[in-house]
Design a protein around this motif. Sequence first.
Motif, PDB file in Angstrom:
ATOM      1  N   UNK A   1       0.847  -1.192   0.000  1.00 40.87           N
ATOM      2  CA  UNK A   1       0.000   0.000   0.000  1.00 40.87           C
ATOM      3  C   UNK A   1       0.882   1.242   0.000  1.00 40.87           C
ATOM      4  N   UNK A   2       0.327   2.366  -0.433  1.00 42.98           N
ATOM      5  CA  UNK A   2       1.014   3.669  -0.510  1.00 42.98           C
ATOM      6  C   UNK A   2       0.166   4.696   0.210  1.00 42.98           C
ATOM      7  N   UNK A   3       0.787   5.451   1.111  1.00 42.43           N
ATOM      8  CA  UNK A   3       0.087   6.525   1.817  1.00 42.43           C
ATOM      9  C   UNK A   3       0.186   7.810   0.997  1.00 42.43           C
ATOM     10  N   UNK A   4      -0.925   8.378   0.619  1.00 38.92           N
ATOM     11  CA  UNK A   4      -0.981   9.582  -0.198  1.00 38.92           C
ATOM     12  C   UNK A   4      -0.978  10.805   0.710  1.00 38.92           C
ATOM     13  N   UNK A   5       0.011  11.666   0.543  1.00 38.82           N
ATOM     14  CA  UNK A   5       0.143  12.883   1.343  1.00 38.82           C
ATOM     15  C   UNK A   5       0.121  14.081   0.384  1.00 38.82           C
ATOM     16  N   UNK A   6      -0.789  15.027   0.553  1.00 41.50           N
ATOM     17  CA  UNK A   6      -0.812  16.195  -0.349  1.00 41.50           C
ATOM     18  C   UNK A   6       0.357  17.131  -0.063  1.00 41.50           C
ATOM     19  N   UNK A   7       0.973  17.646  -1.107  1.00 39.17           N
ATOM     20  CA  UNK A   7       2.038  18.633  -0.966  1.00 39.17           C
ATOM     21  C   UNK A   7       2.100  19.470  -2.240  1.00 39.17           C
ATOM     22  N   UNK A   8       2.612  20.707  -2.143  1.00 38.96           N
ATOM     23  CA  UNK A   8       2.657  21.574  -3.333  1.00 38.96           C
ATOM     24  C   UNK A   8       3.652  21.063  -4.363  1.00 38.96           C
ATOM     25  N   UNK A   9       3.327  21.285  -5.598  1.00 37.68           N
ATOM     26  CA  UNK A   9       4.181  20.897  -6.716  1.00 37.68           C
ATOM     27  C   UNK A   9       4.593  22.166  -7.455  1.00 37.68           C
ATOM     28  N   UNK A  10       5.866  22.357  -7.594  1.00 36.98           N
ATOM     29  CA  UNK A  10       6.372  23.558  -8.258  1.00 36.98           C
ATOM     30  C   UNK A  10       6.275  23.406  -9.772  1.00 36.98           C
ATOM     31  N   UNK A  11       5.919  24.508 -10.422  1.00 36.10           N
ATOM     32  CA  UNK A  11       5.867  24.546 -11.878  1.00 36.10           C
ATOM     33  C   UNK A  11       7.175  25.148 -12.372  1.00 36.10           C
ATOM     34  N   UNK A  12       7.892  24.407 -13.155  1.00 41.18           N
ATOM     35  CA  UNK A  12       9.209  24.815 -13.620  1.00 41.18           C
ATOM     36  C   UNK A  12       9.135  25.084 -15.118  1.00 41.18           C
ATOM     37  N   UNK A  13       9.698  26.214 -15.524  1.00 47.16           N
ATOM     38  CA  UNK A  13       9.776  26.567 -16.931  1.00 47.16           C
ATOM     39  C   UNK A  13      11.223  26.921 -17.262  1.00 47.16           C
ATOM     40  N   UNK A  14      11.729  26.356 -18.327  1.00 46.25           N
ATOM     41  CA  UNK A  14      13.056  26.717 -18.830  1.00 46.25           C
ATOM     42  C   UNK A  14      12.883  27.749 -19.930  1.00 46.25           C
ATOM     43  N   UNK A  15      13.407  28.955 -19.689  1.00 48.00           N
ATOM     44  CA  UNK A  15      13.223  30.054 -20.626  1.00 48.00           C
ATOM     45  C   UNK A  15      14.577  30.671 -20.963  1.00 48.00           C
ATOM     46  N   UNK A  16      14.789  31.100 -22.190  1.00 46.08           N
ATOM     47  CA  UNK A  16      16.042  31.773 -22.537  1.00 46.08           C
ATOM     48  C   UNK A  16      16.083  33.166 -21.917  1.00 46.08           C
TER      49      UNK A  16
END
Length: 269
Positions: A40-55
Amino acid sequence: MSPAHALAPALLAALLALGGCNETQSSAPATPPAPPEVGYITVVPKPVAIVRDLPGRVAPTRIAEVRPRVSGLIVKRYFEQGSHVNEGDKLYQIDPAPLRAELESQDAEVARAEASLVLARQQSQRFETLLDKQAASRAQYENAFAAMKTAEAQLAGARAAQTRARLNLGYATVRAPIGGRIGRALLTEGALVDQNATATNLATIQQLDPVYVDITQSVGELRRLRRDLASGELSRIAPDVATVKLILDDGALYQHSGRLLLSLIHISQ
């Protein structure tokens, strides 16, 4: 009885006996299987960062063009090209001799204006006394009073010219307006500079600590990000959560992180 007929009952008995043994074995209770192992896997909510590679393009925080504030002949250059200079450092020296002579002339004008004011003030006071004694006319007193006010104005103008001459003498020493990396010397000793010439640039200083990084992002991505933030699909963790990391042209990660200051929309034609 023939031998074949004698063998048939014996074979039948053997088959019956064998069948009885199998029936006895199959009627024995079977051992239940072991329960299967379940992960089994315990699901824990946490923030996910949005990453963008830009010149991006690195730009200095401030750029200052060193320009002369007085006209004259450059007699000395103090800085080394490509070096770091601090705010207020001496960069060029413009010939101060004509400016010093102008200041001395204005000092003399101030002294003469002060003497004229003393004489005019005495005249005004004298006619005021005579007017009280009815020994002078009202017109004489008014003329003396006007002469005193004119002398005061002349003194104020002379002092303003003296201050301007003193400032110009100080401007003969061209100093760095900001601290940063200075480029090459655009003019050298012996060059004649004019304070009224807009094209007269002695050097350029760029402030490189800290620096700006101008990044390019499509309008569609920017609008989508703003829409997701407004709708609540994306939530802000902190006001300054937009952290910027720089990846150099060789793929190495720059050790210092930055923060997003502002976003502008540029429309090109």
